[in-house]
Write a protein that holds these residues in place. Structure first.
Motif, mmCIF file in Angstrom:
data_model
loop_
_atom_site.group_PDB
_atom_site.id
_atom_site.type_symbol
_atom_site.label_atom_id
_atom_site.label_comp_id
_atom_site.label_asym_id
_atom_site.label_seq_id
_atom_site.Cartn_x
_atom_site.Cartn_y
_atom_site.Cartn_z
ATOM 1 N N ASP A 5 25.061 39.136 72.418
ATOM 2 C CA ASP A 5 26.065 39.520 73.428
ATOM 3 C C ASP A 5 26.394 41.000 73.299
ATOM 4 O O ASP A 5 27.554 41.407 73.342
ATOM 5 C CB ASP A 5 27.335 38.682 73.288
ATOM 6 N N GLU A 77 18.620 34.302 77.296
ATOM 7 C CA GLU A 77 19.990 34.181 77.771
ATOM 8 C C GLU A 77 20.268 32.728 78.100
ATOM 9 O O GLU A 77 19.376 32.011 78.575
ATOM 10 C CB GLU A 77 20.219 35.049 79.012
ATOM 11 N N TYR A 608 28.110 39.062 87.352
ATOM 12 C CA TYR A 608 27.949 39.146 85.897
ATOM 13 C C TYR A 608 29.318 39.106 85.209
ATOM 14 O O TYR A 608 29.582 39.859 84.274
ATOM 15 C CB TYR A 608 27.182 40.414 85.494
#
Length: 698
Positions: A5, A77, A608
């Motif tokens: 992340d 992801e 996002y």
């Protein structure tokens, strides 16, 4: 290096040749053999890169005298909802000298050459299918397993630090205030922060933002700011929502406290010689001040180079402040870890930054002193109102639904009762009003409305004659009376009371609740003002009604209405995707939240997990439903291939956690293929959490 992340978790370089942890939890959780095996793996990759960068240089006929760069990025992801983890995408891509070179197509299990020089590598690697199968398996399975494991470790490490560092700061700039909201120490990364005025989010282009930034410990921070007029400070708050919060944090800037603090802000650059003042910088005038005659030559010399004075002023007002805030953030982190949550920290503190250097026997000191007020976490403040509105016409008009006299009660802008001159009966407009209020309430209310109707008929005629208005035209007399309260937890506080009259759409007469007297807005109102002010007991009654009786009724109605609306009105959130009518290649994404109560709500369309600026989205604003609840709808046009990047975020005081709905690309793909479908065909996702089983074609 490894990035979780966007947090660096490990590192290796060709000098130390050792894979080392960059996070405390990585060092604690991963055993020694993990680091030993990782070191061997990195050494092997280092050798591979040394060989292949040489191969590429020769293939491209690049000189060995220049520096060339070969890069590789590989990873995965995922999307996590509750306990469900879903693979999202996997990437394995190479770049050479900053340009894309070769990438892996995970769907087709083959490599894609992005330049001609990559074709030999593509053919070679694709000729060994088992290697491509391994790459695909690593991205979809092994990488995901590691990601889940690392996430589990970091969650346990960071979850106890989540919102202890949320704080607010306010800075004074000349005649305006700069309000700043800083949230720090949250994890995971996604957060919603908005600065609001009257509980309405300001447009993103009206506020400054640092964006979400990493802290040194793996958590994140974000800061937003806005400049306002000083007298408006009480109208603003900062709204922060995060997946770990049971409810959003809403903090206000406190005007009285700010008034005590705002004066102490200055920048100083001064020289001394043998303990005496020598020369100092006047920040306002951007020039030097000689404290003694011996300093005059230096003053003239330095003032003759304006750019140096501009730099000095800029440093004091900007660079120094930025460093001050940065150092404070680091200090705050340590203090709050030591002393606990914000409410245990000192409410006020004096912060100083002192930078000193000895140059040629002179001591140069730059001091910037700033008062910072740390606000404690507060409960959400709810605002509620009860108003009664009366409208009288000088004569009846032959129009449907328009009566010579009407009256209605409004609770939080929701109609609760009604009366008109034809039916001459006070009737309930909400089911709970009909059920909770006994028959005698409506009978007494009807008699009161009839009495007011007669009063209005007499007084609209008096005003027409006083103003010399013809009886042939229609004239309007209106009265609005009511009160507003602020509710914080179980505490209810009177906010304001209004009793005001209007004639033909213009202000006529209003009651000043502080002075207990009437204010004439026009000369024609002065006789009425004098008459009413001459009966003090009537003004005392008006003041008492607004501050006490009205508030009592407001609380009673709120209690009845809340039970009904909160019980029977769960909020629904719908997301729709339709083909744009203006651009055939685009989609129009729409998010609708309906059935919420009370009125205040936050809705943002995000890309996002970052909120789009308000001026990018269309909004209906908050609108009432027929049942007393509210709705809001927002929309945005996007490129069709980007639909999976967007979601709709909705937060409300009644939610245990925000609702986040996504527009689902695969489902939309099936929908978009139906060329004969009507234009309003849509995909709808509904519910408090996103659930594929609730997607339906309507």
């Amino acid at each position: 290096m490894g990035l979780l992340d966007n947090i660096q978790i490990d590192y290796y370089n060709s000098v130390e040749q050792k894979k080392i942890p960059k996070q405390t939890w990585m060092k604690e959780k991963m055993q020694e053999d993990y680091w030993e095996k990782g070191t061997q793996s990195r050494k092997s990759k280092e050798q591979w890169f040394n060989v292949n960068v040489d191969i590429l240089m020769k293939r491209m006929r690049h000189s060995e005298s220049a520096v060339h760069v070969l890069q590789w990025r590989t990873g995965c992801e995922i999307e996590k909802q509750g306990d469900e983890v879903k693979f999202s995408t996997g990437i394995s891509e190479y770049g050479y000298d900053g340009e894309n070179f070769l990438s892996f197509d995970i769907k087709e299990s083959q490599w894609i050459a992005l330049v001609d020089a990559a074709l030999p590598s593509k053919r070679k690697w694709d000729s060994v299918p088992i290697l491509n199968q391994y790459t695909k398996g690593y991205l979809e399975k092994e990488c995901v397993d590691w990601l889940k494991k690392f996430t589990e470790y970091v969650d346990k490490q960071l979850e106890h630090k989540l919102f202890t560092n949320c704080k607010l700061r306010s800075l004074r700039h000349k005649t305006k205030l700069k309000l700043t909201c800083l949230a720090t120490g949250f994890y995971p990364r996604d957060v919603t922060m908005t600065i609001r005025k009257y509980c309405t989010s300001l447009p993103e282009d009206g506020t400054g933002s640092t964006g979400i930034r990493p802290n040194h410990d793996g958590t994140f921070q974000i800061r937003k700011s806005v400049e306002i007029e000083e007298g408006e400070i009480s109208e603003y708050d900062c709204f922060v929502a995060h997946s770990t919060f049971k409810e959003p944090i809403i903090n206000k800037w406190d005007a009285p406290h700010y008034a005590r603090l705002s004066a102490a802000a200055t920048g100083v650059n001064e020289y001394g010689y043998d303990g005496e003042n020598f020369m100092s910088f006047d920040n306002k005038k951007s020039q030097w001040v000689a404290s003694v005659d011996a300093a005059l030559p230096t003053k003239r010399k330095w003032d003759n180079v304006p750019i140096l004075n501009q730099y000095c002023k800029s440093y004091l007002e900007k660079d120094c402040v930025d460093w001050l805030n940065k150092f404070r953030e680091y200090e705050d982190w340590e203090l709050r870890n030591s002393y606990g949550k914000c409410q245990d920290c000192p409410s006020e503190s004096v912060v100083g930054l002192l930078i000193g250097a000895v140059i040629g026997g002179l001591f140069v000191a730059v001091v910037f002193v700033l008062m910072v007020y740390l606000l404690k976490k507060r409960r959400i403040i709810e605002k509620h109102s009860l108003y009664y509105s009366y409208t009288a016409l000088s004569k009846s008009v032959d129009l449907p639904g328009i009566y010579q006299f009407t009256a209605m009660g409004l609770l939080d802008d929701m109609q609760i009762d009604y009366y008109n001159s034809v039916e001459q009966k006070k009737i309930p407009k909400q089911t709970w009003m009909k059920e909770k209020m006994q028959g005698d309430y409506w009978e007494k209310g009807t008699q009161s409305r009839k009495s007011k109707e007669q009063w209005f008929n007499v007084n609209v005629d008096i005003l027409m004659k006083r103003m010399g208005h013809s009886e042939s035209a229609v004239h309007v007399l209106q009265w609005r009376i009511g009160c507003e309260i602020e509710k914080q937890g179980d505490e209810v506080k009177f906010s304001t009371g209004i009793s005001e009259y209007g004639y033909d759409g213009e202000n006529f007469l209003s009651f000043d609740i502080k002075e207990s007297q009437w204010i004439a807005s026009v000369d024609a109102a002065r006789p009425t003002k004098r008459k009413w002010d001459n009966v003090p007991i009537l003004n005392q009654y008006t003041k008492g009604y607004l501050e006490k009786e009205c508030v009592d009724w407001l609380n009673k109605f709120r209690e009845y209405g809340d039970k009904e609306l909160r019980h029977n009105s769960p909020t629904d959130v719908h997301t729709f995707a339709v083909r744009s009518l203006r651009h055939k290649t685009k989609l129009k994404l729409t998010c609708l939240a309906t059935g919420f109560y009370p009125r205040d709500v936050t809705m943002t369309i995000r890309k996002y997990c970052t909120s789009l600026p308000e001026d990018w989205t269309g909004s209906t604003g908050i609108r009432p439903n027929h049942d007393g609840t509210f709705q809001i709808k927002k929309s945005v046009e996007i490129e069709e291939g980007e639909i999976s990047e967007y979601d709709c975020f909705v937060a409300h005081s009644t939610f245990k956690e925000p609702i986040i709905n996504k527009w689902d690309a695969p489902h939309y793909a099936r929908l978009s293929a139906a060329a004969t479908a009507p234009p309003d065909t849509r995909v709808s996702a509904r519910g408090s959490t996103y659930d594929k089983t609730k997607l339906k074609l309507t």
